[in-house]
Design an enzyme around this catalytic site. Structure first.
Site, PDB file in Angstrom:
ATOM      1  N   ASN A 210      -9.824  18.935 -37.475  1.00 15.08           N
ATOM      2  CA  ASN A 210     -10.104  19.331 -36.087  1.00 15.08           C
ATOM      3  C   ASN A 210     -10.394  20.826 -36.043  1.00 15.08           C
ATOM      4  OD1 ASN A 210      -7.537  20.802 -35.582  1.00 15.08           O
ATOM      5  ND2 ASN A 210      -6.685  18.784 -36.037  1.00 15.08           N
ATOM      6  N   ASP A 278      -3.830  12.907 -35.643  1.00 18.03           N
ATOM      7  CA  ASP A 278      -3.052  11.752 -35.197  1.00 18.03           C
ATOM      8  C   ASP A 278      -3.157  10.582 -36.174  1.00 18.03           C
ATOM      9  OD1 ASP A 278      -1.959  12.770 -32.812  1.00 18.03           O
ATOM     10  OD2 ASP A 278      -3.931  12.619 -31.868  1.00 18.03           O
ATOM     11  N   LYS A 288     -15.341   9.551 -55.112  1.00 22.06           N
ATOM     12  CA  LYS A 288     -16.235   9.854 -53.997  1.00 22.06           C
ATOM     13  C   LYS A 288     -16.973   8.584 -53.570  1.00 22.06           C
ATOM     14  CE  LYS A 288     -20.105  12.675 -52.624  1.00 22.06           C
ATOM     15  NZ  LYS A 288     -21.367  13.167 -53.077  1.00 22.06           N
ATOM     16  N   PRO A 305       2.733  10.449 -38.935  1.00 16.94           N
ATOM     17  CA  PRO A 305       4.042  10.706 -38.326  1.00 16.94           C
ATOM     18  C   PRO A 305       3.901  11.790 -37.262  1.00 16.94           C
ATOM     19  CG  PRO A 305       3.934  11.688 -40.512  1.00 16.94           C
ATOM     20  CD  PRO A 305       2.685  10.860 -40.333  1.00 16.94           C
ATOM     21  N   ASP A 306       4.692  11.690 -36.207  1.00 23.27           N
ATOM     22  CA  ASP A 306       4.695  12.743 -35.183  1.00 23.27           C
ATOM     23  C   ASP A 306       5.822  13.719 -35.522  1.00 23.27           C
ATOM     24  OD1 ASP A 306       5.252  14.252 -32.784  1.00 23.27           O
ATOM     25  OD2 ASP A 306       3.846  12.889 -31.796  1.00 23.27           O
ATOM     26  N   ILE A 307       5.419  14.885 -35.990  1.00 27.29           N
ATOM     27  CA  ILE A 307       6.398  15.853 -36.510  1.00 27.29           C
ATOM     28  C   ILE A 307       7.296  16.372 -35.388  1.00 27.29           C
ATOM     29  CG2 ILE A 307       6.634  18.067 -37.715  1.00 27.29           C
ATOM     30  CD1 ILE A 307       3.776  17.367 -38.904  1.00 27.29           C
ATOM     31  N   LYS A 343       8.357  13.017 -26.178  1.00 30.93           N
ATOM     32  CA  LYS A 343       8.597  13.484 -27.549  1.00 30.93           C
ATOM     33  C   LYS A 343      10.029  13.972 -27.748  1.00 30.93           C
ATOM     34  CE  LYS A 343       3.860  14.315 -28.670  1.00 30.93           C
ATOM     35  NZ  LYS A 343       3.103  14.541 -29.887  1.00 30.93           N
TER      36      LYS A 343
END
Ligand code: C5P
Length: 403
Positions: A210, A278, A288, A305-307, A343
């Site tokens: 991103n 995500d 490759k 995983p959501d840290i 969260k």
């Protein structure tokens, strides 16, 4: 408080120039040496004699004056100062700074400066609101200048609105804040900061990523370390050098970022600024992927995983304070407030990434701090200034003082 500090004050052409006379006196009272440049516009409002008498130095006004240039040329003027203050900063002076103009002593010195610059804008409300001025202010913040004011109130022209130069007290506070080393109020505390994007490999040469530059997270780690916290910065791939005194752990993927965070525990505060991917590609191809003779591959994604959520889980290793960031494009505060609950973190710093001055990759940010007790909206500022303010709040929280 300002002993051994030197301020170069550039006085622009506005009615608020009279306040700059008081500013000189106040800065000198605090021990600063103050040299002044009076622009042609400024000298229409106050005299060189008043400025010289109050500052105790000759007033510099002319780029091509043989006497001024031999005594203290424009390069030396900027080099010998610890901080340049422009008060009043007119719309015209700011436009010239944005353009990089060097057409008189003030603009040339500003262009040649290698020190922080603090602007104190002052102008009519309509001038302040004009799209051109808005663009210029935004650009100057992007370029790293510091801003104090303007304020809303009665204007000299008889109109009412934004445009009054900040009061002298406030300008003095900003100068002191800039020139005094920060009290190490987080000494003895440990901090963890995540920053940057993650790279989720598709094959050995391709990845999903991103646009996060890492600037806000790096500024956060620097600000916490400046206050004395022992700071671990878990960073995804960025172009940024590690801030002084910060222990950087470089990672690529969300999974690696989580592992590095868990390894950094226990900490007193965790600030998750990273734009963690995500999803990752379920099959990270060992070779490759080839184009020839094949249909485009279908990438199957699985959740990362959501840290932030993991660090917020109740456990004896949970940091006393967990802070998340939320980049939203609509309904910024309600969405972020919901995210804080979902969260399980204590605070959320929310920002709108849909605006023209978009935070991603840029140097400025406009944020809302959402805590259990409510929401505070902060004015647009440089990422370093936002990080410093947040670090102060964190320090108050950890030291059990009012936030
Ligand atoms: O859900 P969203 O990505 O908008 O949440 C943003 C906040 O959550 C940020 O503080 C970010 O660092 C954190 N986060 C995380 N791990 C993820 C996704 C987001 O720590 N996998």
């Amino acid at each position: 408080m300002l002993k051994d500090k030197s301020v170069l004050l550039i006085i622009g052409g506005g009615i608020a120039a009279y306040k700059s006379l008081e500013l000189i006196r106040r800065l000198r009272d605090l021990g600063a040496e103050v040299r002044c440049i009076l622009t042609a516009g400024g000298s229409e409002f106050i005299t060189a004699l008043s400025v010289a008498s109050l500052s105790g130095h000759p007033v510099y006004a002319d780029l091509f004056s043989l006497k001024d240039e031999t005594e203290m040329g424009h390069i030396r003027l900027s080099r010998e100062a610890d901080l340049l203050v422009v008060a009043p900063a007119t719309a015209n002076l700011m436009a010239k700074m944005v353009a990089g103009a060097a057409e008189d002593l003030a603009t040339t010195t500003l262009l040649a400066a290698d020190k922080p610059v603090l602007l104190c804008p002052s102008m009519n409300v309509e001038m302040w609101k004009k799209p051109s001025t808005r663009r210029n202010v935004l650009q100057l913040l992007e370029d790293g200048v510091l801003l104090v004011g303007p304020e809303a109130g009665d204007l000299a022209c008889g109109e009412v609105g934004m445009g009054r130069m900040a009061e002298v007290d406030e300008i003095v506070d900003a100068v002191v804040d800039q020139l005094t080393p920060r009290a190490r109020i987080l000494e003895g505390h440990r901090a963890l900061v995540t920053a940057g994007p993650t790279h989720e490999p598709i094959d050995p040469v391709r990845y999903l990523a991103n646009r996060s530059s890492g600037k806000q997270g790096y500024a956060m780690a620097a600000a916490l370390s400046e206050l004395g916290a022992e700071t671990v910065l878990v960073s995804g791939p960025t172009m940024l050098p590690p801030p002084a005194g910060v222990q950087r752990q470089s990672v690529e993927t969300a999974q690696e970022m989580l592992e590095a965070c868990l390894e950094a525990l226990p900490v007193d505060v965790a600030v998750c600024v990273a734009a963690v991917g995500d999803w990752r590609v379920s099959l990270d191809a060992p070779q490759k992927l080839k184009k020839r003779g094949k249909r485009p591959p279908t990438l199957k994604l699985v959740e990362n995983p959501d840290i932030l959520s993991r660090l917020s889980e109740p456990s004896n290793r949970r940091p006393e304070l967990v802070v998340g960031f939320a980049a939203e494009t609509e309904n910024v505060v309600p969405f972020a407030a919901e995210k804080r609950k979902r969260k399980g973190c204590d605070w959320i710093v929310a920002n709108d990434v849909s605006t023209a001055g978009g935070a991603m990759g840029g140097n400025t940010n406009e944020v809302h701090l959402i805590t259990e007790t409510g929401t505070e909206s902060w004015p647009r500022a440089g990422k370093a200034a936002i990080a410093r303010e947040l670090a102060q709040r964190i320090a108050h929280y950890l030291n059990h003082e009012a936030v």
